[in-house]
Design an enzyme around this catalytic site. Structure first.
Site, PDB file in Angstrom:
ATOM      1  N   LYS A  71     -10.738   8.500  16.770  1.00 26.19           N
ATOM      2  CA  LYS A  71     -10.216   9.868  16.693  1.00 26.19           C
ATOM      3  C   LYS A  71     -10.557  10.519  15.360  1.00 26.19           C
ATOM      4  CE  LYS A  71      -6.512   9.752  13.756  1.00 26.19           C
ATOM      5  NZ  LYS A  71      -6.457   8.391  13.367  1.00 26.19           N
ATOM      6  N   GLY A  80       0.851  -1.181   0.000  1.00 25.60           N
ATOM      7  CA  GLY A  80       0.000   0.000   0.000  1.00 25.60           C
ATOM      8  C   GLY A  80       0.883   1.226   0.000  1.00 25.60           C
ATOM      9  N   MET A 121       0.807   7.242   4.782  1.00 26.04           N
ATOM     10  CA  MET A 121       1.351   6.749   6.038  1.00 26.04           C
ATOM     11  C   MET A 121       2.190   5.500   5.831  1.00 26.04           C
ATOM     12  SD  MET A 121       1.391   7.744   9.174  1.00 26.04           S
ATOM     13  CE  MET A 121       3.080   7.230   9.424  1.00 26.04           C
ATOM     14  N   GLY A 122       1.702   4.571   5.002  1.00 24.31           N
ATOM     15  CA  GLY A 122       2.487   3.378   4.732  1.00 24.31           C
ATOM     16  C   GLY A 122       3.836   3.730   4.135  1.00 24.31           C
TER      17      GLY A 122
END
EC number: 1.1.1.94
Length: 359
Positions: free
Chosen positions: A199, A8, A12-13
């Site tokens: 969140k 991915g 973030m990955g």
């Protein structure tokens, strides 16, 4: 040196390549079918077009069709898909995983069941393993305040790694810990994963206050909407008192939900809850969605303005509200969550239920 395969090529990955590279590992970044242009760019120049940053030189890029090759010899697999890519990951990646090789997921989300259960993604993936591999692959996850851009810039970041086996978590921490990427460990998967999923929901709720204040000062045209949705753009009319109150209410509701789901609700006031909520309300797609809705723009129109943007907050709000109803929970214990659900799914106008907060 170890081989670490990241599946991915989202932000973030991909950013996880930073600490991995600083520890001297060989990194293989595999795109999903939606990441083809990203992988082409990383292959040609090392530049990640969504992060707008160069990835470490140690990163080798692979297209989705080369997944089996990229997994060969890997000692750690990092799942870098969004919550919308979990089904693809389960179908295409799980059958190729080797027994004993741990998975560390950056994916945030919860799956609700018809009886109101909430399942974190590490547990969901473990359940979807092929029968012959059940119990042979340890699934773990990352939770806590970590902005991908800052991770690549080596700013100090503190997160949790969670999973069923502390010994496995210690090994993963040894692979990725640096002098700026600080990792705490816990076996409370539901506590961490519940907080980091919720969140996203509550960052939208806190951001409603900014949109409401913006609405009160005057006109809001298409150009203003576009500016509002530009990453890093300053708030037109920043407000702090209502955001602080909504932040506190968010932590209260997160604590109740995580406890109900079987996790340690106290984590809602620590890194995975309050810490992750803090960074999320300062920017990104969830904040922009909340600001648009607070401005009085219907969700259907906000979706159009944010076309192409992954809105994970919408999924988690819908699923958790549905789960709480299935459990027969009193909605007055979760007034902010149920108001957000009404805005998104019932077309309700934004009218924060202040009198119900804090109870």
């Amino acid at each position: 040196m170890s081989i670490i395969t990241i599946v991915g090529a989202g932000m973030m990955g991909s950013a996880m390549s930073g600490p991995a590279a600083d520890n001297g590992h060989e990194i293989r970044l595999v795109g999903t079918p939606l990441d083809r242009e990203i992988i082409d760019s990383v292959r040609e120049t090392g530049f990640h077009p969504t992060l707008h940053q160069q990835l470490p030189a140690a990163v080798a890029a692979f297209q989705a069709e080369e997944l089996d090759k990229a997994l060969e010899g890997a000692e750690l697999v990092i799942g870098g898909v969004s919550s919308f890519g979990v089904d693809w990951f389960a179908e295409h990646v799980l059958p190729l995983l080797r027994p004993g090789v741990p998975v560390l997921s950056v994916t945030k989300g919860l799956q609700d069941g018809p009886d109101g259960t909430l399942t974190p993604f590490p547990h969901l993936l473990a359940e979807r393993l092929p029968e012959e591999k059940r119990g042979m692959i340890p699934f773990n996850a990352i939770g806590g305040p970590c902005i991908c851009f800052e991770l690549l810039e080596r700013r100090h970041t503190m997160v949790y790694f969670c999973g069923a086996d502390l010994a496995v978590l210690e090994k993963i921490r040894a692979l990725l810990s640096t002098d700026y990427y600080h990792i705490q460990l816990t076996t409370d998967v539901m506590g961490v994963e519940g907080c980091v999923a919720l969140k996203n929901a509550y960052a939208m709720g806190v951001s409603l206050a900014v949109g409401i204040a913006d609405r009160e000062v005057g006109e809001f045209d298409a150009a203003a909407a576009e500016a509002l949705c530009t990453p890093g753009a300053p708030d037109r009319n920043p407000v702090y008192n209502p955001q602080a109150a909504l932040f506190a209410q968010s932590c209260l509701e997160m604590r109740r939900i995580v406890s109900l789901a079987g996790g340690d609700g106290a984590l809602a006031g620590e890194l995975p809850g309050a810490g992750d909520l803090y960074v999320t309300i300062f920017g990104g797609r969830t904040r922009r969605l909340g600001m648009l809705l607070g401005r009085g723009i219907p969700f259907t129109e906000a979706q159009e303005i944010l076309k192409g943007v992954t809105l994970e907050a919408v999924v988690i709000i819908t699923r958790v509200a549905r789960a709480l109803r299935a459990r027969g929970e009193n909605p007055d214990y979760y007034p902010l969550l149920f108001h957000m659900d009404a805005i998104l799914n019932d077309g309700a106008e934004v009218d924060l239920p202040w009198s119900k907060f804090g109870r």
